[in-house]
Design a protein around this motif. Sequence first.
Motif, short mmCIF file in Angstrom:
data_model
loop_
_atom_site.label_atom_id
_atom_site.label_comp_id
_atom_site.label_asym_id
_atom_site.label_seq_id
_atom_site.Cartn_x
_atom_site.Cartn_y
_atom_site.Cartn_z
N GLY A 19 65.13 20.71 66.16
CA GLY A 19 65.41 19.36 66.61
C GLY A 19 65.37 18.36 65.47
N VAL A 20 64.39 18.51 64.60
CA VAL A 20 64.29 17.59 63.46
C VAL A 20 65.54 17.68 62.60
CG1 VAL A 20 63.04 17.14 61.33
CG2 VAL A 20 61.77 17.62 63.42
N ILE A 73 57.07 29.44 68.61
CA ILE A 73 58.47 29.24 69.02
C ILE A 73 58.70 27.77 69.37
CG2 ILE A 73 60.16 29.85 70.78
CD1 ILE A 73 59.44 32.61 70.42
N TYR A 74 57.66 27.16 70.00
CA TYR A 74 57.79 25.74 70.33
C TYR A 74 57.97 24.93 69.05
CZ TYR A 74 55.75 26.99 74.90
OH TYR A 74 55.48 27.54 76.11
N ALA A 75 57.16 25.25 68.04
CA ALA A 75 57.25 24.53 66.78
C ALA A 75 58.61 24.75 66.14
CB ALA A 75 56.14 24.99 65.85
N LEU A 104 68.47 18.60 63.52
CA LEU A 104 69.57 17.99 64.27
C LEU A 104 69.53 16.48 64.15
CD1 LEU A 104 71.80 18.40 66.59
CD2 LEU A 104 69.93 17.80 68.12
N VAL A 105 68.33 15.89 64.39
CA VAL A 105 68.21 14.43 64.38
C VAL A 105 68.51 13.88 63.00
CG1 VAL A 105 66.57 12.55 64.62
CG2 VAL A 105 66.63 14.34 66.33
N LEU A 106 67.91 14.51 62.00
CA LEU A 106 68.11 14.00 60.64
C LEU A 106 69.56 14.09 60.22
CD1 LEU A 106 65.00 15.09 58.56
CD2 LEU A 106 65.68 12.81 59.32
N ALA A 151 61.37 25.21 67.71
CA ALA A 151 62.32 24.36 68.42
C ALA A 151 62.26 22.94 67.89
CB ALA A 151 62.02 24.38 69.92
N ILE A 152 61.02 22.51 67.60
CA ILE A 152 60.88 21.15 67.07
C ILE A 152 61.58 21.04 65.72
CG2 ILE A 152 59.20 19.47 66.19
CD1 ILE A 152 57.33 20.29 68.36
N VAL A 153 61.41 22.05 64.90
CA VAL A 153 62.05 22.00 63.58
C VAL A 153 63.56 21.94 63.72
CG1 VAL A 153 62.44 23.31 61.46
CG2 VAL A 153 60.14 23.18 62.45
N MET A 208 72.16 14.04 62.08
CA MET A 208 72.98 13.05 62.77
C MET A 208 72.67 11.64 62.27
SD MET A 208 73.57 14.23 66.64
CE MET A 208 74.83 13.01 66.82
N MET A 209 71.41 11.40 61.93
CA MET A 209 71.08 10.07 61.44
C MET A 209 71.69 9.80 60.08
SD MET A 209 69.38 8.20 63.51
CE MET A 209 68.65 6.90 62.54
N MET A 210 71.70 10.83 59.21
CA MET A 210 72.14 10.59 57.85
C MET A 210 73.64 10.74 57.69
SD MET A 210 68.87 12.29 56.04
CE MET A 210 69.41 12.23 54.36
#
Lengths: 665, 491
Positions: free
Chosen positions: A654-655, A646-648, A657-659, A650-652, A661-663
């Motif tokens: 997050g990734v 589940i932690y992993a 989300l970040v990508l 959440a990271i995915v 927003m960045m792109m």
Amino acid sequence: MNASTLIPVILLLPLAGALFCGLVGLFVPALRQREGLIGVVGTAMVIVPFLAVLYLFLNFDGGAIVVEFYTWMAAGDLSVAFAYRVDQLSLVMTLVVTGVGGLIHLYSIGYMHGDPGYWRFFAYLNLFIFAMLNLVLGDNLVVLFLGWEGVGLCSYLLIGFWYTDLKNSAAANKAFIMNRVGDFCFLLAMFLLFRELGSLDFDVLLVQGPSLDEGVLYLTVFLLFMGATGKSAQIPLFTWLPDAMAGPTPVSALIHAATMVTSGLYLLARFSPLVLAAEGIMAFIAIIGALTAIMAATIAITQNDIKKVLAYSTVSQLGFMFLATGVGAFFVAIFHVVMHAFFKGCLFLGSGSVIHAMHDVEHQLSQKLEPEGHTGKFDPQDMRTMGGLKKFMPSTRITFLIATLAIAGIPLLSGFFSKDEILFRAFESASTNDYGMLVWIVGMVTAFLTAVYMIRAYVLTFEGEPRWPKADTIQPHESPWTMTLPLWVLAILSIVGGYIGLPGVFAHGDWNLIHHYLGESFGGPLAEVHGEAHVALSTEWILLALGAAIAIAGVALGWYWYSKHGPAFDDRLRSRFGRLYRAAEGKYFVDEAYEKVIVKPLIVGAEKGLAPFDTYVVDGLVNAVAFITRGLSFVLKYIQTGVVQIYAMAIVIGVILVLAMMMFG
Amino acid sequence: MDLTQSFSSLGADIIVSAPLVLTMVMGLVIVVLDAFRRNHVATPWIAALTLAFGLVMEITRIGAASGTAYYDLLRVGGMAAYVNALIFGSGLLTVILARPYLESIGHHIGEVYALILFASTGMIVLGTANSLITIFVGFETMSICLYILTGLVRTNQGATESALKYFLLGAFATGFLLYGIALMYGATGTMYLHEMQSAVGDHQTMFRSGVGLLLVGFLFKVSAVPFHMWTPDVYQGAPTPLVGYMSTASKSAAFASLILVLYLALPSTQWIGVVAVIALLTMVIGNVIALAQTNVKRMLAYSSIAHAGYILVGLAAGSPEGYSGALFYLLVYTVMNIGAFGVIALLEWDGTQGSEQSLDSLSGIGYKKPLLAWSMVFFMFGLAGFPPLGGFIGKVAVFGPAIHSGLTWLAIVGVLTSAVSAYYYLRVLVVFFMKESNPDVATDNITFSVPGMSAAVIVLCVIMLIVLGIVPTFLDVTASFFDGNMLATLP
């Protein structure tokens, strides 16, 4: 050595002393009993700064020195530095604070002997000196306010020093709360000045302040004065000072007579250019000062507690000083501040010496009476149980007498010169304003009353026959040298101090040293009335003689009445003046009026109106927010399962989300 | 490249990076020493003196002009010296705090100090990196040491579990980091940070996704939401003083590196949005979940997540003012957190390394251990951001720039969540001072004494916290790193 090296020494030594006494006492209980160590350190931490100030004073060349250490706070347009100002006014005040303060520290070594709170006492007292120095040396309103609040705190701590007695704590609370009213006004004045001038530094305020809009200027000066009435115990905020006598007597001498209560005067003197520009407020100040002076003087005549007499006398003398401020004679107000520090300091310390002796009498008496089943308790501050102490306490008696004559205004003693100068300035101003004559008359009457009540206190305490129980067998003792030495120093200063301000009849005022030192026209910091009315030399002589005559008459009559009749003369006065006397005895019922008009309605309003609002509306909202947040917290907690997938996950997320927003963001 | 010149500057490089080199060498010395003399008494001293030497060296160089070493791979002086000083400082304090703690839980082994030195080496390389390669090398050196330190107590199931989790997720995050580095290199053809912005050319999208992935790696390391989930488990499982180290030094290194990457690689307008959103999530989630924690270490773990959020607010401002505020915050945060974890470590008298220690078991401790409890008062008020302590100035230093950059909403959320945080910080003090001691855990029987050195460290942290709060000149120091010449002095 220059000011920038000496100022830190002057400021930080008392702080170091406070920390030393406080921390040692707090953490090393074994050292609490080492009174010698604590007393000597505490005293040295005031004496050394005094010597430093003396050095600065002697080497002062007339130009104000500003010592800036560092920027304390900076936010937007506001920038406040720890900056200190050495000029004539602050030097005079600092000399008084450290000089008289040092003597009172020395005195306290003996006076507080055997008190379990010895260390606490010296810690507070040193802290007070530190705060007071900030007050008089600060170069901007914020540092001044730091000191202002600091002395208020120390005053609170020291009034309630014997806090196990609820009465003392109540007096401390009263002093603190009444001062808050004044402090609030002071703060408003500060905000107002900052809004108008964008700075709180004295350099800016004193130069640009007088040219403010008339309305703003009047309001500012009014608020400053209201701040001063709190700290300096004037109408309407004076009732805390008599109650403040609950503290140890050295505290009454230092804080509630010589230094802290004069900080209101210092404030107005510092802002003298602004005060002078606000004429209407000056009239108000003069009238309040005069009213306070006469009201407190009449109360003082009716009091039997020796410290209460001195307390009302202080209120009355402060009234005199405000009167001087109100007629534009700022340097005279400061002159009287200094003289008052000498003789009132001496009087309070003398009364402390007396109380010290009477405690001893009480102690002896209770030992004598114990076998017979009596406690032998009486009030050691009540003058009706004193009398005849001159035989037993020669040093205390002579110094008390000198100070009494000085405050009464007997010619050639210090109080004569300062008080006479105040009354003269009031008289002089009468030709340019409408209130000068009124305050002059009130001042003259008060001067007479002052002589009477002070000589009453002296005679009832020291002259006549002893009136305590078993006076034939119990004898009080003179106090130790640490207590009598400060008395003598202050008594001598009460004699010679006045010669720094000789009246204008001598050499056309050229011998008035303090005027030449402080006055604006001689390069000093205190503003003066320009184009002042001229009073003929002969008139000046007449006024001088009148002042002397009134003082001598007061002393002579008082001596005659009270040495002949003793305390019984009060009954004559009571029957003669009837209602007036009873009103004065009841302190004009100001406390009762405040209780009825302000305290009661406040409490009732709070209970009936605000308390329910607080319980249901405010608390309800707060609780609702807390409830929702905690609920959220418990829900979110379950996401944290401990399962690593589940932690992993959440990271995915997050990734992504970040990508994203960045792109695309 | 002309190889005859390769080593010509090596001597000078070693001198300017002496603390780094020495730390690494001394780490090796400890490994060798430990091989022959297990748990020699000098081991902690070697580590402490090495770190102290580094600390002093770097402090003296904070004011110096910044430069580079090893073919521009590392930066030295100025901001790099400041970051290194933070790392050395927290390492030093941790070593002093850890020795008695590790002895008391029966795991005082020499490797710990070697690992702390190696981790410090990695953090310094990361914090002062000027190239993507050094970022990666530093990042991994640090991480691997931290994985081992987390699982130090191999016999403890919770510790092993959390170490494994940390390792798995860390490896996962490193994958993203490495992928990001690859994309950035692909788009620019250079590994040097300061050359990237001019070399991007037409590969904007590729470059920006590279930066995004790199950002993920960093956000994982600083435990920003939603990459934070390892944090509570790891903090709960790892030995307490070492948690203080992990939560401060590694954050300092990662944030310093992140600031430089963001400052040099991309115009701030392109990443402010994402950092602001992450900051928002981190502050809200960290503070809100902390409310429900009953375990002290988990509570502090969420608290450190929340603080990462506050620092991200400073970064999100995207201005030199914000970066310097964030750097200042790192200093304050280091002092507070090492102190808080130090106190909690000293209060673990039951020998279970605190992983099960509930807050209630510390009821009434304030009267039994006044020094520790009163120090905790300062740390809790500092973490909650009360004036006049350093925590307050730190918050001003990060929220103020955010407002100046138009992120008022973010600053408002920050202040509101700070208010929320007061609840769980002050609850610690309520339990310490206002609750009767718990008969079940029999705190009456505790007889442990506080080692003098540990007490000194705690008191030092308290003093630092107060000084940082009332002497604002430290902010000028961090601000001076960004007054325009940092770029200029780089080649």
